[in-house]
Design a protein around this motif. Structure first.
Motif, PDB file in Angstrom:
ATOM      1  N   VAL A 234       0.827  -1.197   0.000  1.00 33.13           N
ATOM      2  CA  VAL A 234       0.000   0.000   0.000  1.00 33.13           C
ATOM      3  C   VAL A 234       0.864   1.251   0.000  1.00 33.13           C
ATOM      4  O   VAL A 234       0.565   2.233  -0.657  1.00 33.13           O
ATOM      5  N   TYR A 235       1.937   1.205   0.751  1.00 30.71           N
ATOM      6  CA  TYR A 235       2.717   2.421   0.920  1.00 30.71           C
ATOM      7  C   TYR A 235       4.013   2.439   0.137  1.00 30.71           C
ATOM      8  O   TYR A 235       4.821   3.333   0.335  1.00 30.71           O
ATOM      9  N   HIS A 236       4.217   1.463  -0.742  1.00 31.26           N
ATOM     10  CA  HIS A 236       5.437   1.413  -1.561  1.00 31.26           C
ATOM     11  C   HIS A 236       6.660   1.547  -0.691  1.00 31.26           C
ATOM     12  O   HIS A 236       7.613   2.230  -1.062  1.00 31.26           O
TER      13      HIS A 236
ATOM     14  N   LEU B 167      14.106   8.051  11.187  1.00 31.98           N
ATOM     15  CA  LEU B 167      13.181   8.915  10.448  1.00 31.98           C
ATOM     16  C   LEU B 167      13.959   9.698   9.410  1.00 31.98           C
ATOM     17  O   LEU B 167      14.942  10.372   9.720  1.00 31.98           O
TER      18      LEU B 167
ATOM     19  N   LYS C 183      12.137  13.007   3.910  1.00 32.44           N
ATOM     20  CA  LYS C 183      10.958  13.097   3.055  1.00 32.44           C
ATOM     21  C   LYS C 183       9.932  12.009   3.320  1.00 32.44           C
ATOM     22  O   LYS C 183       8.895  11.974   2.710  1.00 32.44           O
ATOM     23  N   HIS C 184      10.245  11.129   4.213  1.00 31.28           N
ATOM     24  CA  HIS C 184       9.372   9.966   4.349  1.00 31.28           C
ATOM     25  C   HIS C 184       8.742   9.850   5.716  1.00 31.28           C
ATOM     26  O   HIS C 184       8.344   8.764   6.116  1.00 31.28           O
ATOM     27  N   TYR C 185       8.683  10.988   6.443  1.00 35.28           N
ATOM     28  CA  TYR C 185       8.161  10.927   7.803  1.00 35.28           C
ATOM     29  C   TYR C 185       6.805  10.238   7.853  1.00 35.28           C
ATOM     30  O   TYR C 185       6.576   9.332   8.656  1.00 35.28           O
ATOM     31  N   ARG C 186       5.910  10.710   6.981  1.00 35.93           N
ATOM     32  CA  ARG C 186       4.552  10.214   7.109  1.00 35.93           C
ATOM     33  C   ARG C 186       4.481   8.723   6.834  1.00 35.93           C
ATOM     34  O   ARG C 186       3.846   7.969   7.571  1.00 35.93           O
ATOM     35  N   LEU C 187       5.161   8.304   5.787  1.00 37.45           N
ATOM     36  CA  LEU C 187       5.209   6.886   5.467  1.00 37.45           C
ATOM     37  C   LEU C 187       5.674   6.083   6.662  1.00 37.45           C
ATOM     38  O   LEU C 187       5.093   5.058   7.017  1.00 37.45           O
TER      39      LEU C 187
ATOM     40  N   PHE D 142       5.673   6.882   9.795  1.00 39.12           N
ATOM     41  CA  PHE D 142       4.712   6.839  10.884  1.00 39.12           C
ATOM     42  C   PHE D 142       3.561   5.900  10.561  1.00 39.12           C
ATOM     43  O   PHE D 142       3.074   5.177  11.429  1.00 39.12           O
ATOM     44  N   TYR D 143       3.133   5.918   9.304  1.00 39.44           N
ATOM     45  CA  TYR D 143       2.071   4.994   8.914  1.00 39.44           C
ATOM     46  C   TYR D 143       2.499   3.556   9.140  1.00 39.44           C
ATOM     47  O   TYR D 143       1.749   2.743   9.690  1.00 39.44           O
TER      48      TYR D 143
ATOM     49  N   PHE E 222       4.750   2.492  11.120  1.00 39.63           N
ATOM     50  CA  PHE E 222       4.870   2.257  12.553  1.00 39.63           C
ATOM     51  C   PHE E 222       3.508   1.919  13.143  1.00 39.63           C
ATOM     52  O   PHE E 222       3.347   0.948  13.882  1.00 39.63           O
ATOM     53  N   GLY E 223       2.506   2.766  12.776  1.00 41.97           N
ATOM     54  CA  GLY E 223       1.148   2.520  13.253  1.00 41.97           C
ATOM     55  C   GLY E 223       0.632   1.180  12.751  1.00 41.97           C
ATOM     56  O   GLY E 223       0.027   0.406  13.501  1.00 41.97           O
TER      57      GLY E 223
ATOM     58  N   LEU F 290       1.235   8.893  -1.485  1.00 41.82           N
ATOM     59  CA  LEU F 290       1.697   8.338  -0.240  1.00 41.82           C
ATOM     60  C   LEU F 290       3.202   8.219  -0.189  1.00 41.82           C
ATOM     61  O   LEU F 290       3.763   7.875   0.838  1.00 41.82           O
ATOM     62  N   ARG F 291       3.856   8.470  -1.320  1.00 40.85           N
ATOM     63  CA  ARG F 291       5.304   8.284  -1.309  1.00 40.85           C
ATOM     64  C   ARG F 291       6.036   9.478  -0.737  1.00 40.85           C
ATOM     65  O   ARG F 291       7.172   9.388  -0.377  1.00 40.85           O
TER      66      ARG F 291
ATOM     67  N   ASP G 221       5.693  13.475   1.418  1.00 44.60           N
ATOM     68  CA  ASP G 221       4.904  14.196   2.397  1.00 44.60           C
ATOM     69  C   ASP G 221       4.296  15.447   1.817  1.00 44.60           C
ATOM     70  O   ASP G 221       3.833  16.293   2.553  1.00 44.60           O
TER      71      ASP G 221
ATOM     72  N   VAL H 137      -4.276   3.176  17.896  1.00 45.13           N
ATOM     73  CA  VAL H 137      -2.904   3.506  18.282  1.00 45.13           C
ATOM     74  C   VAL H 137      -2.908   4.645  19.295  1.00 45.13           C
ATOM     75  O   VAL H 137      -2.151   4.629  20.263  1.00 45.13           O
TER      76      VAL H 137
ATOM     77  N   ALA I 150       5.552  15.043   9.991  1.00 42.85           N
ATOM     78  CA  ALA I 150       4.916  14.128   9.043  1.00 42.85           C
ATOM     79  C   ALA I 150       3.540  14.641   8.657  1.00 42.85           C
ATOM     80  O   ALA I 150       3.128  14.519   7.508  1.00 42.85           O
ATOM     81  N   PHE I 151       2.850  15.215   9.621  1.00 47.44           N
ATOM     82  CA  PHE I 151       1.489  15.647   9.332  1.00 47.44           C
ATOM     83  C   PHE I 151       1.376  17.153   9.217  1.00 47.44           C
ATOM     84  O   PHE I 151       0.278  17.705   9.247  1.00 47.44           O
TER      85      PHE I 151
END
Lengths: 448, 452
Positions: A120-122, A189, A192-196, A198-199, A201-202, B43-44, B46, B210, B371-372
């Motif tokens: 899903v997140y490549h 971390l 450029k990939h923080y959100r990925l 964190f996703y 991780f979750g 999604l790749r 931010d 979470v 990230a957000f």
């Protein structure tokens, strides 16, 4: 946008072998909107990966004459029988093998769900991430199995010095291990990939919550007595199969939009069959000590034993048949095991609430545009596909046992007792003695 | 088309330009349904989350007038300083008011943190309109709290509970009731899955879980620590706060070498200076607190007066002992032995954790905010941000203290143990009794001839 509608063979159903024509309607994923298909490019090589036909050659040849619809039915049927036979063999081999199998299933489920996350997140290229996921799995398993080992193998642990230290500081060690993983995550971390990250991780944590806690609870149930392991799992399997049969022959009214193939007839028919099946299976199993006795670890032989005096749950009792059923059955009283009454509760849960676990998994598959979790089992999909309904069952059985059946575990209490301070120990001892004397359990003063 | 747009955006140098494009997109997307909007999300990287509008200035009017003369930089410093003092005073006030108020405070903070994180989730996923979702999130919070507080109540209020019939029933079947409540929420979730919004709903479901895992378990452990003795609550929290402030001050005056790319304002000088200050602070603070029974004794519920009491014989942890000073420090301090509480040794471990590992909780929260694309979790506290911003470093501390206590300090809870013993089957009780007796006799605690 309308492209997807004209290409029903595309996407997850794309390069399907004929064997999946049977489940075509599921391929079309009625929940799919037109725009969903656009996102297939997002998923790259994930769900549209054509499922390779991994049916064993031998089956392929044997069934080559039949039409594809029946072929699929036969493949599913044969694999179902194979899995059930495998299940019986494992039961025969004993608790240790069962524990190992549960562990393997858990690891495979974890792997399947994490792989979906990657797709899903490549996020294959994310630094560290796969290592971290497996590391967290290891940590959580270490924590849970450590607690189990400490509870059930108390005497063994006390004997070995290194084990004793490990068990005394078990929580601290597990926490330290987890913290290491957490710090590694923070240090990994990348800009450029923080959100990925964190996703993922979750995603990892939720998967751990689902998969590992369930498997741990299953092992707890197993130690309670193999019947508490076998009956719930069989009820869920029976409900699956019966609902499918009833739906196949009588199905007309759809049950829920999520799973268009489920029908009310299947649901209700499955419910009644499962209750009946549960009653019969428990009747058969309650007669054998190897199923009803708690699994214990024998220090001398260093193996698991299932030998005990059957508790009152597993002793035949006379029950009065309620007036309503009098005429139907023609009996006034019936001899049943009390456990069979509990089995009614278990089967009811398996048929009424268990399917919600299946709907949850269906919703998940639709949400992430996959047809099956993986391709491990030909005709059935991944291990997760088979175990999605078990998801809630294990927790229910564990809560049920803890609430209604057994009390606390004596050896665990002993272990806690030994950690207390002397004056606390004395106080508890005196209270217990007074309690026992009052109950008349303590015989003559000499015994005390 | 969206793929092309994404690729073009990714090669842009200026983030501002990308944001403008996003804004333009956002404007035209009002009629597009949620799922499509989500598909434009790349999604790749931010780059897609819309930036939060600049936080509204929630500084109270009085402060604004008082500080209107100063330049913006000092103004901000003063606001932060005043609010810090206000929070610390509030903290002391609550401590004075007692354990019950502290519990309420912890509970309110937990609810507020939960609310802040869930709100961020809503914004990230544009999911305000999702049916049921807000109710479900609050429902799950309620369930998990019910489960945890039920377990606590049963343990600590044993005498209170024994008196009331209905409570007895609730306690006996507590797990079953909690599980049934959770299942109801789960089934509601499954039934609420709406055709076009599956993925969003699953994301929010996972987000909720979470968040629950993070906020509710931590707050529960904080309360457990509190019941162990208020000192176990105060010293860790103060150590983290002290580390925050000391690291800030050291960084302000001496900061040169950046610590981690995630938080560019943190420096090694601040980190190390903060470490030493926190250890010293921990020593001194525990020395001060260890003298008072109010802080040192486990919190107990007195059924007669229906209040919490903290009165006891201080355990050996809180009794002065002579320690020989290691030769190295002898030369520095000039003492040969020193009178210390054993607890101060433990405070050394707590302060070390607070300074070395605690900041990772802060980095985690920083990474999360980056990230957000948010500057602060919320605007609750002027100058500081949301409640989560203040409590991010506490995140790991509470768990550590709890694990530390269970591993090194106290044994299990005797009354809980007794309660469980009394539930056992008679023959199990008898065998346990016999084992206990032989153990106690062996240890010399019980004389074999006496009845104990």
């Amino acid at each position: 946008m309308s492209e997807a509608r004209l290409r029903p063979g595309r996407g997850p159903g794309g390069a399907r072998e004929p064997q999946d024509k049977e489940s075509e309607s599921e391929n079309r994923l009625d929940g799919e909107t037109a725009s969903d298909s656009e996102s297939k490019s997002e998923f790259g090589g994930s769900s549209p990966v054509p499922t390779s036909d991994d049916t064993p050659e031998v089956l392929n040849r044997a069934l080559s004459n039949l039409s594809s619809r029946w072929k699929n039915w036969w493949v599913r049927g044969i694999l179902t029988l194979a899995m059930i036979t495998f299940f019986f063999i494992i039961i025969y081999l004993g608790p240790m093998v069962l524990m190992t199998i549960v562990m393997c299933v858990q690891i495979k489920c974890f792997h399947e769900i994490i792989t979906i996350g990657y797709n899903v997140y490549h996020s294959y290229d994310l630094p560290w991430f796969r290592t971290l996921s497996w590391y967290f799995l290891l940590c959580v398993n270490y924590f849970f199995y450590g607690e189990t080992v400490t509870d059930y193998f108390f005497t063994l642990v006390q004997r070995e010095e290194p084990l004793r230290i490990l068990s005394r500081y078990h929580r601290f060690i597990s926490f330290a291990l987890y913290l290491t993983g957490f710090c590694m995550f923070v240090l990994s971390l990348v800009k450029k990939h923080y959100r990925l990250q964190f996703y993922m991780f979750g995603w990892t944590h939720v998967t751990l919550l689902i998969v590992v806690t369930q498997s741990h609870l299953i092992i707890h149930n197993l130690f309670e007595g193999m019947i508490w392991f076998i009956v719930p799992i069989s009820c869920v399997i029976c409900n699956d199969i019966m609902a499918y049969m009833f739906g196949f022959f009588f199905g007309r009214t759809p049950l829920i939009k999520l799973s268009p193939k489920k029908t009310w007839e299947g649901f209700i028919g499955g419910f009644f069959s499962t209750v009946l099946f549960g009653l019969l299976l428990s009747y058969v199993m309650s007669g054998y000590r190897c199923f009803t006795c708690p699994v214990e670890f024998n220090n001398d032989t260093n193996s698991f034993t299932v030998d005990c005096e059957p508790s009152e749950l597993f002793q035949l009792q006379e029950y009065n048949v309620p007036v309503g059923l009098h005429s139907v059955l023609g009996w006034k009283t019936v001899r049943m095991y009390p456990f069979q009454i509990h089995s009614i509760a278990l089967s009811t849960f398996a048929s009424l609430i268990g399917p919600f676990g299946g709907f949850f998994a269906s919703g998940f598959k639709r949400a992430f545009k996959i047809k099956d979790f993986a391709n491990t089992i030909p005709g059935h999909g991944g291990i997760m596909d088979r175990f999605d309904c078990q998801y809630l069952m294990a927790t229910f059985v564990n809560v049920y046992i803890a609430s209604f059946i057994r009390g606390p575990n004596p050896s665990k209490l002993l272990q806690q007792f030994l950690a207390l301070r002397p004056e606390q120990q004395l106080h508890i001892f005196n209270t217990l003695r007074a309690h026992l004397a009052e109950r008349g359990v303590l015989g003559s003063p000499e015994e005390a | 088309m969206s793929a092309r747009r994404r690729r073009r955006a990714a090669t842009e140098q200026e983030e501002e330009e990308e944001e403008e494009e996003e804004a333009a997109e956002a404007g035209s997307d009002k009629e597009v349904d949620l799922e499509e909007r989500l598909h434009e999300v790349d999604l790749r990287s931010d780059l897609d989350i819309p930036d939060v509008p600049p936080p509204t200035d929630s500084t109270p009017e009085i402060l604004k007038r008082a500080l209107s003369g100063l330049s913006a930089r000092w103004k901000n410093w003063w606001i932060r300083g005043i609010l810090s003092l206000a929070m610390i005073s509030g903290f002391f006030l609550i401590i004075y008011l007692g354990s019950f108020m502290l519990m309420l405070l912890v509970l309110s903070i937990q609810v507020k943190c939960y609310h802040e994180i869930i709100t961020i989730g809503y914004r990230v996923y544009h999911s305000y309109e999702l049916p049921w979702f807000r109710s479900l999130s609050w429902y799950f919070l309620l369930c998990v709290n019910y489960f945890f507080y039920g377990e606590t109540v049963a343990d600590y209020f044993a005498t209170f509970v024994q008196r009331r019939e209905q409570l007895q029933f609730l306690i006996r079947y507590h797990r079953f009731i909690s599980f049934a409540l959770y299942l109801t929420g789960f089934c509601m979730f499954v039934l609420s899955l709406v055709k076009k919004h599956y993925r969003l709903q699953f994301y929010m479901f996972a987000w909720t879980h979470v968040t629950l895992l993070i906020t509710v378990t931590q707050s529960h452990l904080v309360i457990q620590n509190l019941f162990e003795g208020m000192i176990w609550f105060l010293v860790p929290i103060s150590s983290v706060i002290c580390n925050d402030i000391a690291a800030y001050i050291f960084g302000f005056f001496f900061g040169r070498t950046p610590l981690i790319k995630l938080s560019p304002k943190k420096t090694w000088e601040g980190f190390i200076g903060g470490f030493f200050s926190t250890v010293v602070f921990g020593f001194i603070f525990s020395y001060f607190l260890a003298q008072y029974q109010y802080f040192v004794c486990p919190v107990e519920y007195n059924s007669e007066t229906n209040r919490f009491v903290t009165e006891c014989e201080p355990s050996e942890l809180f009794q002065m002992k002579k320690y020989s000073v290691p030769p190295l420090i002898q030369a520095v301090l000039g003492w040969e032995t020193v009178n210390m509480y054993p607890f101060q040794m433990h405070s050394f471990a707590l302060s070390t954790f607070a300074s070395l590992i605690g900041p990772f909780g802060g980095f985690f929260a920083s990474g999360f905010k980056r990230a957000f694309k948010i500057k602060d979790f919320a605007d609750t506290i002027p100058g500081h941000g949301g409640i989560m911003d203040r409590f991010d470093c506490q995140y790991l501390m509470a768990t550590f203290v709890h694990v530390y206590i269970t591993s090194f300090i106290r044994g299990p809870n005797p009354s809980k143990l007794l309660k469980q013993l009394l539930i056992l089957q008679p023959e199990q009780q008898l065998s346990v009794y016999k084992t206990l007796k032989s153990h106690l006799v062996e240890k010399g605690i019980l004389q074999p001839s006496l009845r104990g």
